[in-house]
Design a protein around this motif. Sequence first.
Motif, PDB file in Angstrom:
ATOM      1  N   THR A 290       0.889  -1.058   0.071  1.00 12.86           N
ATOM      2  CA  THR A 290       0.133  -0.126  -0.049  1.00 12.86           C
ATOM      3  C   THR A 290       0.853   1.346   0.052  1.00 12.86           C
TER       4      THR A 290
ATOM      5  N   SER B  24      -8.573   2.958  -2.986  1.00 15.66           N
ATOM      6  CA  SER B  24      -7.838   2.670  -1.580  1.00 15.66           C
ATOM      7  C   SER B  24      -8.384   1.472  -0.995  1.00 15.66           C
ATOM      8  N   GLU B  25      -7.508   0.875  -0.157  1.00 13.59           N
ATOM      9  CA  GLU B  25      -7.884  -0.352   0.669  1.00 13.59           C
ATOM     10  C   GLU B  25      -9.139   0.087   1.613  1.00 13.59           C
ATOM     11  N   ASP B  26      -9.300   1.515   1.959  1.00 14.14           N
ATOM     12  CA  ASP B  26     -10.244   1.806   3.005  1.00 14.14           C
ATOM     13  C   ASP B  26     -11.273   2.786   2.297  1.00 14.14           C
TER      14      ASP B  26
ATOM     15  N   GLN C  27     -18.126  -0.543  -3.142  1.00 13.66           N
ATOM     16  CA  GLN C  27     -16.701  -0.692  -3.850  1.00 13.66           C
ATOM     17  C   GLN C  27     -16.747  -0.546  -5.294  1.00 13.66           C
TER      18      GLN C  27
ATOM     19  N   ASP D  17      -6.186  -1.591  -4.727  1.00 18.64           N
ATOM     20  CA  ASP D  17      -5.695  -1.890  -3.327  1.00 18.64           C
ATOM     21  C   ASP D  17      -6.873  -2.597  -2.596  1.00 18.64           C
ATOM     22  N   GLU D  18      -6.879  -4.059  -2.343  1.00 21.31           N
ATOM     23  CA  GLU D  18      -7.750  -4.842  -1.690  1.00 21.31           C
ATOM     24  C   GLU D  18      -8.991  -4.411  -2.273  1.00 21.31           C
TER      25      GLU D  18
ATOM     26  N   ARG E 220     -12.052  -6.463  -0.279  1.00 22.75           N
ATOM     27  CA  ARG E 220     -12.178  -6.678   1.240  1.00 22.75           C
ATOM     28  C   ARG E 220     -13.445  -6.365   1.941  1.00 22.75           C
TER      29      ARG E 220
ATOM     30  N   SER F  93      -3.600  -7.429  -2.853  1.00 23.29           N
ATOM     31  CA  SER F  93      -4.530  -8.325  -2.117  1.00 23.29           C
ATOM     32  C   SER F  93      -3.796  -9.133  -1.193  1.00 23.29           C
ATOM     33  N   SER F  94      -4.349  -9.320   0.030  1.00 18.57           N
ATOM     34  CA  SER F  94      -3.777 -10.099   1.150  1.00 18.57           C
ATOM     35  C   SER F  94      -4.331 -11.229   1.000  1.00 18.57           C
TER      36      SER F  94
END
Length: 519
Positions: A309, A352-354, A421, A439-440, A443, A471-472
């Motif tokens: 990130t 963004s992931e958030d 999303q 990014d993610e 999620r 991705s995680s």
Amino acid sequence: MSDYILEMNHITKEFSGVKALDDVNLKVKRGEIHALCGENGAGKSTLMNVLSGIYPFGTYSGDIMYNGELVKNHNIKDSEKKGIVIIHQELALSPYLSISENVFMGNEQTTMKGVIDWTQTRNKAQEMLEKVGLDNENLDAPVNSLGVGKQQLIEIAKALAKKVDLLILDEPTAALNDEESAQLLEIMLKLKAQGITCIIISHKLNEISYVADSITVIRDGKTIETLVKGVDEFTEDRIIKGMVGRELTNRYPERNREECPIGDVVLEVKNWNVYHPEDADRQVLKDINIQVRAGEVVGLAGLMGAGRTEFAMSLFGREYGQKISGEIYMHGKPVKIKNVKEAIANKIAYTSEDRKTYGLVLINDIKWNMTLAALRTFFSKNGVVNGNDEIVAAEKYKKLINVKANSIDQEVGALSGGNQQKVVLAKWMLTEPDVLILDEPTRGIDVGAKYEIYCAINDLAKAGKAVIVISSEMPEVIGTCDRTYVLNEGQIAGELSKEELSQEKIMKCIMQHNNRKGA
């Protein structure tokens, strides 16, 4: 006493004439871990909000039986008095208060005169923290100094301090890494051993299969079925069938290489170095070199804290870090990017992931959010916004990526996570980027919505875009990417082709990189 601690019978809840819950029935056995599964917007959180009094008695129809008695919760305090405590996905902690203060926030330990008893607060907070495996934490430390995993455990400690009998956890592991998730699931099993009943809402089906005793599937606001461990098939594929109403044989749609050939290099980053934004001596990224081609989906894999990130944000207009050095080439030509505006102008986009903090303005509508990033370039002239063009574009993308909403005027904060999303994705697609960094991207969203996001990624690649996926979830990287860079401690640990890519190979790259650094 009944075997069932909770029975929710014929629950119906409407919002503006639309049924969010339609004759839902739920039975939870005393002392079990009961999972609620369903796609985003299926009604899981709504059902738990009815139970906990967030949607008070009188705003829904149907009966709630708790410990054999009819309950009429008018607010969350009513449910907490009965031992029902809900932990929402968005943590309800005060970041600048200490750990001990947060554990008893809203449940303060007071003397007979109503004055807070700080000695009792600290002693009892220590007792609660021991129950969730945080006995070595500094009680005076502010909560914002802790990671999300520990904050989630503090929420559980906070619930235990209220003498909980039925604990509801809404997406408790959505923002956690694998290690933190495993720790939280083990704590749930310990709580079960202590006689505490748990209801968990989660999209991580492997975790559900591991921890739950029974699973109730909700689809489109209706109860579909309840699966019992040891009696019914308890596999991920079986749960998915109940959730989406069909077999989902391939969770990652194939990319037709004839329709989606890989072309020339679109983005190349050379010798990228970044230092921590608050510590100029701490190097976060070191000599990163990557390239992405047209029609190619490239993964960035690695453990939490590897720097994925940080790399994306520093590349996207230097939104992270200081003392940034290195070269960026677009279509073979060097470009200088000093801020987000210049990143967008150079056809780079970043989701963004958030999504709730950095991706959306939740109080505004779908149209406003979708056109926001492209407003200056595509929807305005001489500073005057063309509202008609906005409407046409928003309607087009709502349909294109299947945003489930009443209209483009609907407030984004009222949408499910998967649909939020999709709005974020549409926002950046409208800027017509050549490079899109995701990014993610999935999620906290369900398997059905994930599939639609993967289809959108394929469409972007088919259109000749260069796509980077962070991705995680290693299966997601393996299922969606043509090539993957493995990051470890701020450096490239290896590069794997589609044919080479596996979870074992990713971990092998990380271990070999650690060995090289230690040598």
